[in-house]
Design an enzyme around this catalytic site. Structure first.
Site, PDB file in Angstrom:
ATOM      1  CD  GLU A 197       4.131  -7.855   0.496  1.00 23.44           C
ATOM      2  OE1 GLU A 197       3.656  -8.658  -0.333  1.00 23.44           O
ATOM      3  OE2 GLU A 197       4.082  -8.038   1.724  1.00 23.44           O
ATOM      4  CG  HIS A 216       1.298  -4.925   0.445  1.00 27.66           C
ATOM      5  ND1 HIS A 216       1.262  -4.635   1.785  1.00 27.66           N
ATOM      6  CD2 HIS A 216       1.098  -6.267   0.332  1.00 27.66           C
ATOM      7  CE1 HIS A 216       1.067  -5.760   2.456  1.00 27.66           C
ATOM      8  NE2 HIS A 216       0.949  -6.755   1.597  1.00 27.66           N
TER       9      HIS A 216
HETATM   10 ZN   LIG Z   1      -1.151  -9.855   1.620  1.00 27.12          ZN
END
Ligand SMILES: [Zn+2]
Ligand SMILES: *[C@@H]1O[C@H](CO)[C@@H](O)[C@H](O)[C@H]1NC(C)=O
Ligand SMILES: *[C@@H]1O[C@H](CO)[C@@H](O)[C@H](O)[C@H]1NC(C)=O
Ligand SMILES: *[C@@H]1O[C@H](CO)[C@@H](O)[C@H](O)[C@H]1NC(C)=O
Ligand SMILES: *[C@@H]1O[C@H](CO)[C@@H](O)[C@H](O)[C@H]1NC(C)=O
Ligand SMILES: *[C@@H]1O[C@H](CO)[C@@H](O)[C@H](O)[C@H]1NC(C)=O
Ligand SMILES: *[C@@H]1O[C@H](CO)[C@@H](O)[C@H](O)[C@H]1NC(C)=O
Length: 478
Positions: free
Chosen positions: A328, A353
């Site tokens: 992320e 992510h």
């Molecule tokens: Zn999260």
């Protein structure tokens, strides 16, 4: 449909041009390649029933209308796009659609902030103070709590409201303090990742004081699961246990907990936490899904720093499933940028992510070969400033390649989103637009069950329940 019409036209033009001695690529070959590419997409191999084909035709028409709009919602910031999304017929359809499971949702950001303010802050014994940097803290207490450093004196909300003629402004200000959602221009309100993450963490701390009070906690999870249930989500993986909810809603499949800790703690503390997680896994095998680390990756410790603690379970022959947030970030080449590869080396079950995935061909390969899906949360990535126009989100590429992935909403209450439908809209319309079809949606929903932490027998049951809901949805929306 357009694609099918084209070869005829091309063939005609071709014969004319060939006569003039031009070499135009073979349209048959072209058609083959277009089909090959379409077959590689998420949902590209899903066979649709006659009823599903009818719904798909309707959906395809709606999609054409959607992409023809002057303000294309996925290209806009979600705060600006939301009214357009919510009034779109595609959104209404997605809301009704059984979406399966929400596999990436955080406990303190599941419930509409409106509910927290209008319900929780109206309960007795609720104290509040303002921090020096303009954020809120709450505490439930029978008498005034101990003063907090860098916070105003505690105020009992009940007393404060009693003195006011009109509490609307106060309530609205509390609401806006606990979410990133704003009426202002989001680019001006949050000019950088540092600014938006700081506000994000402050809003979490404000919520924490309300939600960590035991009687509230119970209602809060109930309300959180209700909000997902109303959005046609049948199962949630979060840090929560609420069997009472399942009794009231037999077609809700339940919730499991991923135990988490903030990635700001040090390696020696993580050893203790991992041991605690192992104990929970033994004591509550049916509700514990596994373990994860949370908080901003760019400013927290990288996974490799925690290698000793994270190796502990495997080295003892113990199975503690991991669900690591990783990738992320857009800081390519930094230490945290290795998190995705490390998550895979620690045998993570899913990747939270994986926004950085396109910059890591080996990690991407491993994720695909080992069937480790990415939990893609489009609105979260946009609001937290990893990407501006969602058509440029890496998951648009992953969708086109049929990479294992699920769609989730991360912290919907912080972003002004609700359940999964807003994120499904962004993924469906933004990651591929007319390249997607009903098969894409079907595969995304099925992925969410297939890649859940449920054991095989429960997955089968969940899939059967989902299929029943899906069939009804198709028939009712032809
Ligand atoms: Zn999260
Ligand atoms: C708050 O929520 C609880 C649980 O959902 C409910 O019983 C109660 O009536 C609500 N109170 C208010 C003031 O809305
Ligand atoms: C209270 O204030 C809000 C906003 O300032 C206003 O819209 C609302 O009409 C007021 N309510 C009453 C009962 O006066
Ligand atoms: C929180 O509310 C206070 C009082 O209304 C305000 O001064 C402050 O700017 C708000 N902070 C945020 C982050 O919304
Ligand atoms: C790790 O953090 C704990 C708690 O904050 C602290 O007591 C301990 O001294 C730290 N250990 C190291 C090695 O920094
Ligand atoms: C990961 O899985 C491999 C193969 O099953 C195993 O040999 C290894 O010990 C595991 N590593 C960790 C850290 O769990
Ligand atoms: C990815 O895997 C494929 C086989 O599935 C292999 O041909 C390719 O070389 C791999 N690429 C990388 C970067 O590991």
């Amino acid at each position: 449909m357009e694609v099918q019409r084209r070869p005829v036209a091309v063939a005609c033009v071709l014969s004319c041009l060939l006569a003039l001695g031009m070499s135009i690529p073979d349209p048959g070959r072209r058609e083959e390649l277009i089909k090959l590419e379409a077959s590689m997409r998420v949902g590209g191999n899903v066979r649709l029933s006659p009823e599903e084909k009818l719904l798909d035709a309707r959906l395809s028409k709606l999609m054409q209308e959607e992409v023809a709009k002057e303000d294309f919602p996925p290209a806009l910031h979600f705060f600006k796009a939301r009214p357009l999304i919510r009034s779109s017929p595609i959104y209404s359809l997605l809301q009704k659609m059984p979406k399966g499971a929400a596999l990436h949702v955080h406990d303190f950001a599941m419930v509409d902030v409106e509910w927290l303010v209008r319900n929780v802050t109206y309960r007795p014994h609720c104290y509040m103070c303002y921090t020096d940097d303009g954020s809120l803290r709450f505490f439930f207490s029978s008498g005034p709590p101990k003063p907090l450093t860098q916070c105003s004196p505690w105020t009992l909300l009940e007393k404060l409201r009693a003195k006011m003629v009109n509490v609307t402004d106060l309530d609205n200000s509390l609401i806006s303090n606990m979410t990133l959602w704003t009426q202002e221009d989001p680019e001006e309100a949050y000019p950088s990742q540092d600014v938006v993450w700081k506000r994000f963490e402050q809003a979490f701390l404000a919520t924490l004081g309300l939600v960590s009070y035991a009687p509230v906690f119970k209602d809060y999870y109930h309300e959180g699961l209700s909000q997902f249930y109303r959005d046609n989500v049948m199962y949630v993986e979060v840090r929560a246990l609420l069997t009472q909810f399942v009794e009231e809603h037999p077609d809700f499949f339940g919730a499991r907990i991923i135990y988490t800790v903030h990635r700001g703690i040090n390696a020696s503390v993580l050893i203790l936490v991992v041991k605690e997680a192992m104990k929970l896994q033994v004591d509550f095998p049916e509700t514990m899904a596994g373990f994860d680390l949370v908080g901003r990756e760019d400013t927290g410790w990288p996974l490799w720093y925690f290698r000793e603690a994270l190796s502990l379970p495997a080295s003892q022959g113990f199975k503690l499933p991991y669900f690591f947030h990783a990738g992320e970030t857009d800081q390519e080449g930094t230490e945290v940028d290795q998190n995705m590869l490390d998550a895979l080396l620690f045998n993570t079950s899913r990747i939270g992510h994986g926004f950085a995935v396109l910059r890591h061909p080996v990690a991407k390969n491993l994720s695909r070969l080992n069937g480790v899906p990415l939990e893609v949360c489009p609105i979260s990535n946009q609001v937290l400033k990893l990407v501006t126009d969602l058509r440029n989100h890496p998951a648009a590429v992953l969708m086109s390649e049929g990479h294992p992935l699920v769609i989730s909403s991360d912290d919907p209450s912080m972003f002004g989103a609700s359940g999964l439908s807003d994120d499904f809209y962004e993924a469906f319309v933004g990651f591929g637009g007319p390249s997607n079809n009903l098969g894409s949606l079907k595969e995304l929903a099925m992925n969410s069950i297939r890649y859940s932490s449920l054991p095989p027998n429960l997955q089968e049951k969940a899939m059967a329940l989902w299929q029943t809901k899906w069939n009804t949805f198709v028939i009712e929306n032809l």
